[in-house]
Each structure stands twice: as C-alpha cells, then as structure tokens.
Scaffold this motif. Structure first.
Motif, PDB file in Angstrom:
ATOM      1  N   GLY A  10      -6.587   1.477   3.580  1.00  0.00           N
ATOM      2  CA  GLY A  10      -5.777   1.754   2.390  1.00  0.00           C
ATOM      3  C   GLY A  10      -6.611   2.293   1.246  1.00  0.00           C
ATOM      4  N   LEU A  11      -7.793   1.718   1.059  1.00  0.00           N
ATOM      5  CA  LEU A  11      -8.683   2.211   0.006  1.00  0.00           C
ATOM      6  C   LEU A  11      -9.178   3.617   0.326  1.00  0.00           C
ATOM      7  CD1 LEU A  11     -10.718  -1.031  -0.764  1.00  0.00           C
ATOM      8  CD2 LEU A  11      -9.020   0.080  -2.242  1.00  0.00           C
ATOM      9  N   GLY A  12      -9.428   3.884   1.602  1.00  0.00           N
ATOM     10  CA  GLY A  12      -9.825   5.233   2.007  1.00  0.00           C
ATOM     11  C   GLY A  12      -8.746   6.250   1.668  1.00  0.00           C
ATOM     12  N   ALA A  13      -7.496   5.877   1.931  1.00  0.00           N
ATOM     13  CA  ALA A  13      -6.370   6.763   1.583  1.00  0.00           C
ATOM     14  C   ALA A  13      -6.306   6.975   0.077  1.00  0.00           C
ATOM     15  CB  ALA A  13      -5.061   6.181   2.103  1.00  0.00           C
ATOM     16  N   ALA A  14      -6.469   5.898  -0.692  1.00  0.00           N
ATOM     17  CA  ALA A  14      -6.421   6.012  -2.152  1.00  0.00           C
ATOM     18  C   ALA A  14      -7.545   6.912  -2.660  1.00  0.00           C
ATOM     19  CB  ALA A  14      -6.509   4.622  -2.789  1.00  0.00           C
ATOM     20  N   ILE A  15      -8.728   6.775  -2.092  1.00  0.00           N
ATOM     21  CA  ILE A  15      -9.865   7.624  -2.487  1.00  0.00           C
ATOM     22  C   ILE A  15      -9.542   9.098  -2.231  1.00  0.00           C
ATOM     23  CG2 ILE A  15     -12.233   8.270  -1.843  1.00  0.00           C
ATOM     24  CD1 ILE A  15     -12.737   5.217  -1.442  1.00  0.00           C
ATOM     25  N   ARG A  16      -8.982   9.388  -1.066  1.00  0.00           N
ATOM     26  CA  ARG A  16      -8.624  10.786  -0.748  1.00  0.00           C
ATOM     27  C   ARG A  16      -7.578  11.320  -1.719  1.00  0.00           C
ATOM     28  NH1 ARG A  16      -9.085   8.466   4.191  1.00  0.00           N
ATOM     29  NH2 ARG A  16      -6.833   8.241   4.498  1.00  0.00           N
ATOM     30  N   HIS A  17      -6.590  10.504  -2.040  1.00  0.00           N
ATOM     31  CA  HIS A  17      -5.535  10.949  -2.961  1.00  0.00           C
ATOM     32  C   HIS A  17      -6.090  11.205  -4.366  1.00  0.00           C
ATOM     33  CE1 HIS A  17      -2.550  10.462   0.068  1.00  0.00           C
ATOM     34  NE2 HIS A  17      -2.582   9.147   0.070  1.00  0.00           N
ATOM     35  N   ILE A  18      -6.987  10.346  -4.819  1.00  0.00           N
ATOM     36  CA  ILE A  18      -7.599  10.556  -6.142  1.00  0.00           C
ATOM     37  C   ILE A  18      -8.434  11.832  -6.124  1.00  0.00           C
ATOM     38  CG2 ILE A  18      -9.298   9.657  -7.795  1.00  0.00           C
ATOM     39  CD1 ILE A  18      -6.545   8.270  -7.954  1.00  0.00           C
ATOM     40  N   GLU A  70       0.348   9.253  -5.201  1.00  0.00           N
ATOM     41  CA  GLU A  70       0.152   8.875  -3.799  1.00  0.00           C
ATOM     42  C   GLU A  70      -0.879   7.751  -3.692  1.00  0.00           C
ATOM     43  OE1 GLU A  70       2.057   9.886  -1.301  1.00  0.00           O
ATOM     44  OE2 GLU A  70       3.169  11.069  -2.753  1.00  0.00           O
ATOM     45  N   ALA A  71      -1.922   7.810  -4.521  1.00  0.00           N
ATOM     46  CA  ALA A  71      -2.923   6.735  -4.543  1.00  0.00           C
ATOM     47  C   ALA A  71      -2.278   5.428  -4.986  1.00  0.00           C
ATOM     48  CB  ALA A  71      -4.075   7.105  -5.469  1.00  0.00           C
ATOM     49  N   LEU A  72      -1.404   5.507  -5.971  1.00  0.00           N
ATOM     50  CA  LEU A  72      -0.695   4.332  -6.460  1.00  0.00           C
ATOM     51  C   LEU A  72       0.131   3.699  -5.343  1.00  0.00           C
ATOM     52  CD1 LEU A  72      -0.505   3.119  -9.370  1.00  0.00           C
ATOM     53  CD2 LEU A  72       1.700   4.259  -9.535  1.00  0.00           C
ATOM     54  N   LYS A  73       0.823   4.528  -4.573  1.00  0.00           N
ATOM     55  CA  LYS A  73       1.618   4.016  -3.458  1.00  0.00           C
ATOM     56  C   LYS A  73       0.734   3.360  -2.404  1.00  0.00           C
ATOM     57  CE  LYS A  73       4.133   7.407  -1.964  1.00  0.00           C
ATOM     58  NZ  LYS A  73       5.112   8.423  -1.544  1.00  0.00           N
ATOM     59  N   VAL A 132      -2.140   1.882  -2.874  1.00  0.00           N
ATOM     60  CA  VAL A 132      -2.623   0.599  -3.396  1.00  0.00           C
ATOM     61  C   VAL A 132      -1.494  -0.431  -3.393  1.00  0.00           C
ATOM     62  CG1 VAL A 132      -3.547  -0.574  -5.441  1.00  0.00           C
ATOM     63  CG2 VAL A 132      -4.466   1.649  -4.749  1.00  0.00           C
ATOM     64  N   ARG A 133      -0.317  -0.041  -3.824  1.00  0.00           N
ATOM     65  CA  ARG A 133       0.829  -0.963  -3.846  1.00  0.00           C
ATOM     66  C   ARG A 133       1.128  -1.486  -2.446  1.00  0.00           C
ATOM     67  NH1 ARG A 133       4.544   1.865  -6.806  1.00  0.00           N
ATOM     68  NH2 ARG A 133       5.311   2.906  -4.971  1.00  0.00           N
ATOM     69  N   ALA A 134       0.944  -0.660  -1.424  1.00  0.00           N
ATOM     70  CA  ALA A 134       1.207  -1.068  -0.050  1.00  0.00           C
ATOM     71  C   ALA A 134       0.248  -2.163   0.418  1.00  0.00           C
ATOM     72  CB  ALA A 134       1.121   0.142   0.878  1.00  0.00           C
ATOM     73  N   MET A 135      -0.877  -2.331  -0.267  1.00  0.00           N
ATOM     74  CA  MET A 135      -1.855  -3.349   0.130  1.00  0.00           C
ATOM     75  C   MET A 135      -1.675  -4.681  -0.589  1.00  0.00           C
ATOM     76  SD  MET A 135      -5.369  -1.152   0.535  1.00  0.00           S
ATOM     77  CE  MET A 135      -5.256  -0.276  -1.035  1.00  0.00           C
ATOM     78  N   PHE A 136      -0.760  -4.774  -1.548  1.00  0.00           N
ATOM     79  CA  PHE A 136      -0.577  -6.017  -2.298  1.00  0.00           C
ATOM     80  C   PHE A 136      -0.276  -7.203  -1.383  1.00  0.00           C
ATOM     81  CE2 PHE A 136       0.876  -4.002  -6.595  1.00  0.00           C
ATOM     82  CZ  PHE A 136      -0.411  -3.568  -6.831  1.00  0.00           C
ATOM     83  N   GLN A 137       0.595  -7.017  -0.415  1.00  0.00           N
ATOM     84  CA  GLN A 137       0.972  -8.112   0.475  1.00  0.00           C
ATOM     85  C   GLN A 137      -0.225  -8.548   1.328  1.00  0.00           C
ATOM     86  OE1 GLN A 137       3.751  -9.925   0.471  1.00  0.00           O
ATOM     87  NE2 GLN A 137       2.821 -11.228   2.012  1.00  0.00           N
ATOM     88  N   ILE A 138      -0.997  -7.598   1.788  1.00  0.00           N
ATOM     89  CA  ILE A 138      -2.192  -7.916   2.581  1.00  0.00           C
ATOM     90  C   ILE A 138      -3.167  -8.724   1.730  1.00  0.00           C
ATOM     91  CG2 ILE A 138      -4.177  -6.943   3.821  1.00  0.00           C
ATOM     92  CD1 ILE A 138      -2.366  -4.424   4.293  1.00  0.00           C
ATOM     93  N   GLU A 139      -3.372  -8.288   0.493  1.00  0.00           N
ATOM     94  CA  GLU A 139      -4.274  -8.998  -0.409  1.00  0.00           C
ATOM     95  C   GLU A 139      -3.788 -10.423  -0.639  1.00  0.00           C
ATOM     96  OE1 GLU A 139      -6.520  -7.902  -4.519  1.00  0.00           O
ATOM     97  OE2 GLU A 139      -4.329  -7.756  -4.572  1.00  0.00           O
ATOM     98  N   ALA A 140      -2.491 -10.604  -0.809  1.00  0.00           N
ATOM     99  CA  ALA A 140      -1.931 -11.933  -1.014  1.00  0.00           C
ATOM    100  C   ALA A 140      -2.127 -12.807   0.227  1.00  0.00           C
ATOM    101  CB  ALA A 140      -0.446 -11.833  -1.368  1.00  0.00           C
ATOM    102  N   GLU A 141      -1.911 -12.231   1.399  1.00  0.00           N
ATOM    103  CA  GLU A 141      -2.110 -12.977   2.642  1.00  0.00           C
ATOM    104  C   GLU A 141      -3.564 -13.400   2.790  1.00  0.00           C
ATOM    105  OE1 GLU A 141      -0.804 -10.400   5.780  1.00  0.00           O
ATOM    106  OE2 GLU A 141       1.274 -10.413   5.076  1.00  0.00           O
TER     107      GLU A 141
END
Length: 135
Positions: free
Chosen positions: A93-101, A108-111, A113-122
């Motif tokens: 997910g961070l790799g995708a965000a880096i590419r989008h930035i 797209e980077a925001l999306k 990062v938002r997609a990883m919130f649940q993983i981070e919580a878990e």
C-alpha cells in the motif's frame, strides 16, 4: 463526473471550499482535484502513522497552492513508514502511495492510504504486533 451533495454539505475543489444550501448535483466537466467533506480528516483524528500520512496528503489536496511543506513531509513520512513496515499489505500500500505521489496523483495516494486503515487497526490490536511489524 457527477457529484450529489446534501444540504449543508461541503466539497473541497482545487483548494476552494464550497458549501451548498440545498440538495444539488454538480457535474465536473474538466480535470479537478476534489475531496468530499466525509473524506476530510480533522487533525485530532490523525492518531496513527497512516492517519497522519493521510492528513498530510489531504493537506496537499485541500491547499494545492501552498503545499510545498506538505509534499516534503509526505515524502519523508512515506520513506520512514516504508522502512519501518513489515506487513506485506502495508508495504504494498505504501508502495502504491509513493507511486501516486511521484505521479502527482495525491487523491489516488489518499485512497491507497485510507485502504490500509483497517490493516493498521488489526495490527495494532494483535498481541503479536511487534513480531509482525505494524506500520
């Protein structure tokens, strides 16, 4: 692109904040950067590493004419999180965000990062967080 807004709802378009006084449908006819109010995170909600990253990227979108510091902070944060992350889903997910930035596609980077919130919580809730390496 058509966007439907309810009475009193706000939308952030190319740095401008618009609030509608009645239910309305807006058609965006050209390429714009926008955030709907329900996607805007308040600073006090940025309580985890990924949420802080989200807030920084959001700042880039909301204030496009004054985002040099936010872009630099975003890049630093992405490098730092990428180096610390051990979970492959977070790394991807961070790799995708880096590419989008890098491609100047902050929404797209925001999306991503938002997609990883649940993983981070878990990961934060897991007793094995240190072994698995949370973001």
């Amino acid at each position: 692109m058509n966007i439907s807004l309810r009475r009193g709802e706000r939308i952030f378009v190319n740095g401008a904040v618009l609030r509608v006084d009645r239910k309305v449908c807006i058609e965006l006819l050209n390429d714009v950067t926008f955030l709907l109010e329900n996607h805007v995170m308040q600073e006090e909600e940025a309580t985890t590493p990924l949420r802080r990253l989200y807030f920084v990227i959001q700042t880039m979108i909301i204030s496009p004419n004054d985002c040099d510091a936010a872009v630099a902070l975003c890049r630093e944060t992405l490098v730092s999180l990428s180096g610390a992350a051990k979970d492959p889903r977070i790394v991807a997910g961070l790799g995708a965000a880096i590419r989008h930035i890098a491609d100047e596609r902050p929404f797209e980077a925001l999306k991503a990062v938002r997609a990883m919130f649940q993983i981070e919580a878990e990961l934060a809730a897991s007793p094995q967080t240190e072994q698995r390496g949370a973001a």
